[in-house]
Design a protein around this motif. Sequence first.
Motif, PDB file in Angstrom:
ATOM      1  N   ALA A 105       0.842  -1.209   0.000  1.00 36.52           N
ATOM      2  CA  ALA A 105       0.000   0.000   0.000  1.00 36.52           C
ATOM      3  C   ALA A 105       0.873   1.253   0.000  1.00 36.52           C
ATOM      4  O   ALA A 105       0.577   2.220  -0.712  1.00 36.52           O
ATOM      5  N   ALA A 106       1.940   1.250   0.782  1.00 38.83           N
ATOM      6  CA  ALA A 106       2.833   2.412   0.818  1.00 38.83           C
ATOM      7  C   ALA A 106       3.463   2.659  -0.548  1.00 38.83           C
ATOM      8  O   ALA A 106       3.566   3.808  -0.995  1.00 38.83           O
ATOM      9  N   HIS A 107       3.866   1.580  -1.216  1.00 36.49           N
ATOM     10  CA  HIS A 107       4.451   1.726  -2.558  1.00 36.49           C
ATOM     11  C   HIS A 107       3.422   2.253  -3.553  1.00 36.49           C
ATOM     12  O   HIS A 107       3.736   3.125  -4.376  1.00 36.49           O
ATOM     13  N   VAL A 108       2.201   1.745  -3.489  1.00 36.25           N
ATOM     14  CA  VAL A 108       1.147   2.196  -4.402  1.00 36.25           C
ATOM     15  C   VAL A 108       0.840   3.673  -4.156  1.00 36.25           C
ATOM     16  O   VAL A 108       0.725   4.467  -5.106  1.00 36.25           O
ATOM     17  N   LEU A 109       0.707   4.058  -2.900  1.00 32.63           N
ATOM     18  CA  LEU A 109       0.404   5.455  -2.586  1.00 32.63           C
ATOM     19  C   LEU A 109       1.538   6.384  -3.005  1.00 32.63           C
ATOM     20  O   LEU A 109       1.294   7.493  -3.492  1.00 32.63           O
ATOM     21  N   THR A 110       2.767   5.940  -2.849  1.00 36.55           N
ATOM     22  CA  THR A 110       3.911   6.740  -3.295  1.00 36.55           C
ATOM     23  C   THR A 110       3.896   6.875  -4.820  1.00 36.55           C
ATOM     24  O   THR A 110       4.145   7.963  -5.362  1.00 36.55           O
ATOM     25  N   ALA A 111       3.563   5.795  -5.515  1.00 31.84           N
ATOM     26  CA  ALA A 111       3.478   5.850  -6.979  1.00 31.84           C
ATOM     27  C   ALA A 111       2.350   6.784  -7.421  1.00 31.84           C
ATOM     28  O   ALA A 111       2.519   7.564  -8.370  1.00 31.84           O
ATOM     29  N   LEU A 112       1.212   6.726  -6.736  1.00 31.18           N
ATOM     30  CA  LEU A 112       0.101   7.625  -7.072  1.00 31.18           C
ATOM     31  C   LEU A 112       0.505   9.085  -6.875  1.00 31.18           C
ATOM     32  O   LEU A 112       0.180   9.949  -7.690  1.00 31.18           O
ATOM     33  N   SER A 113       1.211   9.344  -5.778  1.00 31.47           N
ATOM     34  CA  SER A 113       1.679  10.706  -5.518  1.00 31.47           C
ATOM     35  C   SER A 113       2.651  11.153  -6.605  1.00 31.47           C
ATOM     36  O   SER A 113       2.575  12.293  -7.085  1.00 31.47           O
ATOM     37  N   ALA A 114       3.529  10.258  -7.021  1.00 26.69           N
ATOM     38  CA  ALA A 114       4.484  10.586  -8.089  1.00 26.69           C
ATOM     39  C   ALA A 114       3.755  10.843  -9.406  1.00 26.69           C
ATOM     40  O   ALA A 114       4.118  11.761 -10.155  1.00 26.69           O
ATOM     41  N   MET A 115       2.707  10.065  -9.674  1.00 27.69           N
ATOM     42  CA  MET A 115       1.935  10.294 -10.901  1.00 27.69           C
ATOM     43  C   MET A 115       1.205  11.636 -10.832  1.00 27.69           C
ATOM     44  O   MET A 115       1.059  12.316 -11.850  1.00 27.69           O
ATOM     45  N   GLY A 116       0.777  12.021  -9.637  1.00 28.48           N
ATOM     46  CA  GLY A 116       0.141  13.323  -9.475  1.00 28.48           C
ATOM     47  C   GLY A 116       1.100  14.462  -9.756  1.00 28.48           C
ATOM     48  O   GLY A 116       0.683  15.560 -10.127  1.00 28.48           O
ATOM     49  N   ALA A 117       2.385  14.177  -9.576  1.00 26.53           N
ATOM     50  CA  ALA A 117       3.389  15.210  -9.841  1.00 26.53           C
ATOM     51  C   ALA A 117       3.510  15.529 -11.333  1.00 26.53           C
ATOM     52  O   ALA A 117       3.957  16.619 -11.695  1.00 26.53           O
ATOM     53  N   LEU A 118       3.076  14.614 -12.193  1.00 25.68           N
ATOM     54  CA  LEU A 118       3.201  14.855 -13.635  1.00 25.68           C
ATOM     55  C   LEU A 118       2.367  16.050 -14.103  1.00 25.68           C
ATOM     56  O   LEU A 118       2.914  16.960 -14.735  1.00 25.68           O
ATOM     57  N   PRO A 119       1.053  16.103 -13.802  1.00 23.41           N
ATOM     58  CA  PRO A 119       0.323  17.313 -14.198  1.00 23.41           C
ATOM     59  C   PRO A 119       0.795  18.549 -13.441  1.00 23.41           C
ATOM     60  O   PRO A 119       0.744  19.659 -13.976  1.00 23.41           O
ATOM     61  N   LEU A 120       1.289  18.357 -12.228  1.00 20.42           N
ATOM     62  CA  LEU A 120       1.820  19.487 -11.454  1.00 20.42           C
ATOM     63  C   LEU A 120       3.020  20.094 -12.175  1.00 20.42           C
ATOM     64  O   LEU A 120       3.085  21.313 -12.384  1.00 20.42           O
ATOM     65  N   ILE A 121       3.946  19.270 -12.570  1.00 20.47           N
ATOM     66  CA  ILE A 121       5.145  19.748 -13.274  1.00 20.47           C
ATOM     67  C   ILE A 121       4.747  20.392 -14.602  1.00 20.47           C
ATOM     68  O   ILE A 121       5.239  21.478 -14.944  1.00 20.47           O
ATOM     69  N   TYR A 122       3.860  19.735 -15.334  1.00 20.16           N
ATOM     70  CA  TYR A 122       3.377  20.305 -16.594  1.00 20.16           C
ATOM     71  C   TYR A 122       2.771  21.688 -16.351  1.00 20.16           C
ATOM     72  O   TYR A 122       3.066  22.650 -17.062  1.00 20.16           O
ATOM     73  N   GLY A 123       1.887  21.781 -15.345  1.00 19.05           N
ATOM     74  CA  GLY A 123       1.238  23.060 -15.045  1.00 19.05           C
ATOM     75  C   GLY A 123       2.226  24.146 -14.679  1.00 19.05           C
ATOM     76  O   GLY A 123       2.043  25.315 -15.050  1.00 19.05           O
ATOM     77  N   LEU A 124       3.289  23.781 -13.980  1.00 16.89           N
ATOM     78  CA  LEU A 124       4.298  24.770 -13.614  1.00 16.89           C
ATOM     79  C   LEU A 124       5.140  25.202 -14.814  1.00 16.89           C
ATOM     80  O   LEU A 124       5.540  26.356 -14.911  1.00 16.89           O
ATOM     81  N   VAL A 126       4.152  25.218 -18.107  1.00 16.23           N
ATOM     82  CA  VAL A 126       3.381  26.015 -19.073  1.00 16.23           C
ATOM     83  C   VAL A 126       2.518  27.071 -18.388  1.00 16.23           C
ATOM     84  O   VAL A 126       1.786  27.791 -19.057  1.00 16.23           O
ATOM     85  N   LEU A 127       2.613  27.157 -17.069  1.00 15.67           N
ATOM     86  CA  LEU A 127       1.849  28.115 -16.262  1.00 15.67           C
ATOM     87  C   LEU A 127       0.336  27.952 -16.476  1.00 15.67           C
ATOM     88  O   LEU A 127      -0.397  28.901 -16.687  1.00 15.67           O
ATOM     89  N   ASN A 128      -0.103  26.692 -16.381  1.00 16.88           N
ATOM     90  CA  ASN A 128      -1.522  26.367 -16.479  1.00 16.88           C
ATOM     91  C   ASN A 128      -2.056  26.171 -15.064  1.00 16.88           C
ATOM     92  O   ASN A 128      -1.702  25.189 -14.398  1.00 16.88           O
ATOM     93  N   PRO A 129      -2.902  27.082 -14.572  1.00 12.96           N
ATOM     94  CA  PRO A 129      -3.361  26.981 -13.183  1.00 12.96           C
ATOM     95  C   PRO A 129      -4.180  25.725 -12.905  1.00 12.96           C
ATOM     96  O   PRO A 129      -4.089  25.159 -11.809  1.00 12.96           O
ATOM     97  N   TRP A 130      -4.980  25.254 -13.880  1.00 14.77           N
ATOM     98  CA  TRP A 130      -5.806  24.067 -13.644  1.00 14.77           C
ATOM     99  C   TRP A 130      -4.944  22.816 -13.510  1.00 14.77           C
ATOM    100  O   TRP A 130      -5.179  22.003 -12.611  1.00 14.77           O
ATOM    101  N   ALA A 131      -3.981  22.649 -14.384  1.00 18.68           N
ATOM    102  CA  ALA A 131      -3.085  21.493 -14.293  1.00 18.68           C
ATOM    103  C   ALA A 131      -2.266  21.563 -13.011  1.00 18.68           C
ATOM    104  O   ALA A 131      -2.028  20.533 -12.348  1.00 18.68           O
ATOM    105  N   THR A 132      -1.853  22.762 -12.634  1.00 14.28           N
ATOM    106  CA  THR A 132      -1.057  22.928 -11.421  1.00 14.28           C
ATOM    107  C   THR A 132      -1.858  22.531 -10.186  1.00 14.28           C
ATOM    108  O   THR A 132      -1.388  21.749  -9.354  1.00 14.28           O
ATOM    109  N   VAL A 133      -3.075  23.032 -10.080  1.00 16.01           N
ATOM    110  CA  VAL A 133      -3.908  22.721  -8.906  1.00 16.01           C
ATOM    111  C   VAL A 133      -4.294  21.241  -8.895  1.00 16.01           C
ATOM    112  O   VAL A 133      -4.236  20.588  -7.854  1.00 16.01           O
ATOM    113  N   LEU A 134      -4.680  20.708 -10.064  1.00 11.32           N
ATOM    114  CA  LEU A 134      -5.005  19.286 -10.158  1.00 11.32           C
ATOM    115  C   LEU A 134      -3.813  18.439  -9.727  1.00 11.32           C
ATOM    116  O   LEU A 134      -3.950  17.492  -8.950  1.00 11.32           O
ATOM    117  N   GLY A 135      -2.644  18.766 -10.230  1.00 16.78           N
ATOM    118  CA  GLY A 135      -1.435  18.023  -9.868  1.00 16.78           C
ATOM    119  C   GLY A 135      -1.094  18.145  -8.395  1.00 16.78           C
ATOM    120  O   GLY A 135      -0.661  17.177  -7.771  1.00 16.78           O
TER     121      GLY A 135
END
Length: 178
Positions: A105-124, A126-135
């Motif tokens: 479970a810890a590994h899965v949750l860490t992987a999910l958090s890392a996947m959430g970082a993808l739209p966050l990085i993209y949003g940062l 290209v300066l897209n506020p929706w992708a940033t907040v979603l990420g």
Amino acid sequence: MMDIYRAAERLMGMQDTDWRRHANPLSVWTRFTCLPLLVLAIYARQWIGWWALPLVLLAAVWTWVNPRAFRPPEDFGSWASRGTLGERIFLARAEYDVAPHHIRAAHVLTALSAMGALPLIYGLIVLNPWATVLGLIATILPKVWFVDRMVWIHADVTQSTPGTALPDPTLPFERTTQ
């Protein structure tokens, strides 16, 4: 194989006294401000240009200082304190009988958090506020769930009940290998 959890602990330079301080619920809850502050500082480059760099540095300093900024709690029985104690057990999982389903479970949750970082990085980038907040949300929510899993690990390994007073945060005896 590299242990990402141990690498993060080494990067933060966490010692026993730091862990005791980080078990303060104020430290745990304010810890969740670190990533949003860093994201805001990076996003601020849109408005203030290179002046955002000191803000990024301040956010990084806060990330390092946060686990050390508060006194150890008098009672380690809160959800937040037990999450920190459970994380210590998880980090030393080779010495404790941590159930495999907790580790998975810890590994899965860490992987999910890392996947959430993808739209966050993209949003940062290209300066897209929706992708940033979603990420940001997709990165933080699995981390909160991870802390909850650490509470569960602490309860299982110490045979204690979350929410009851815990004046001494001493970790259980480590498994001895012969």
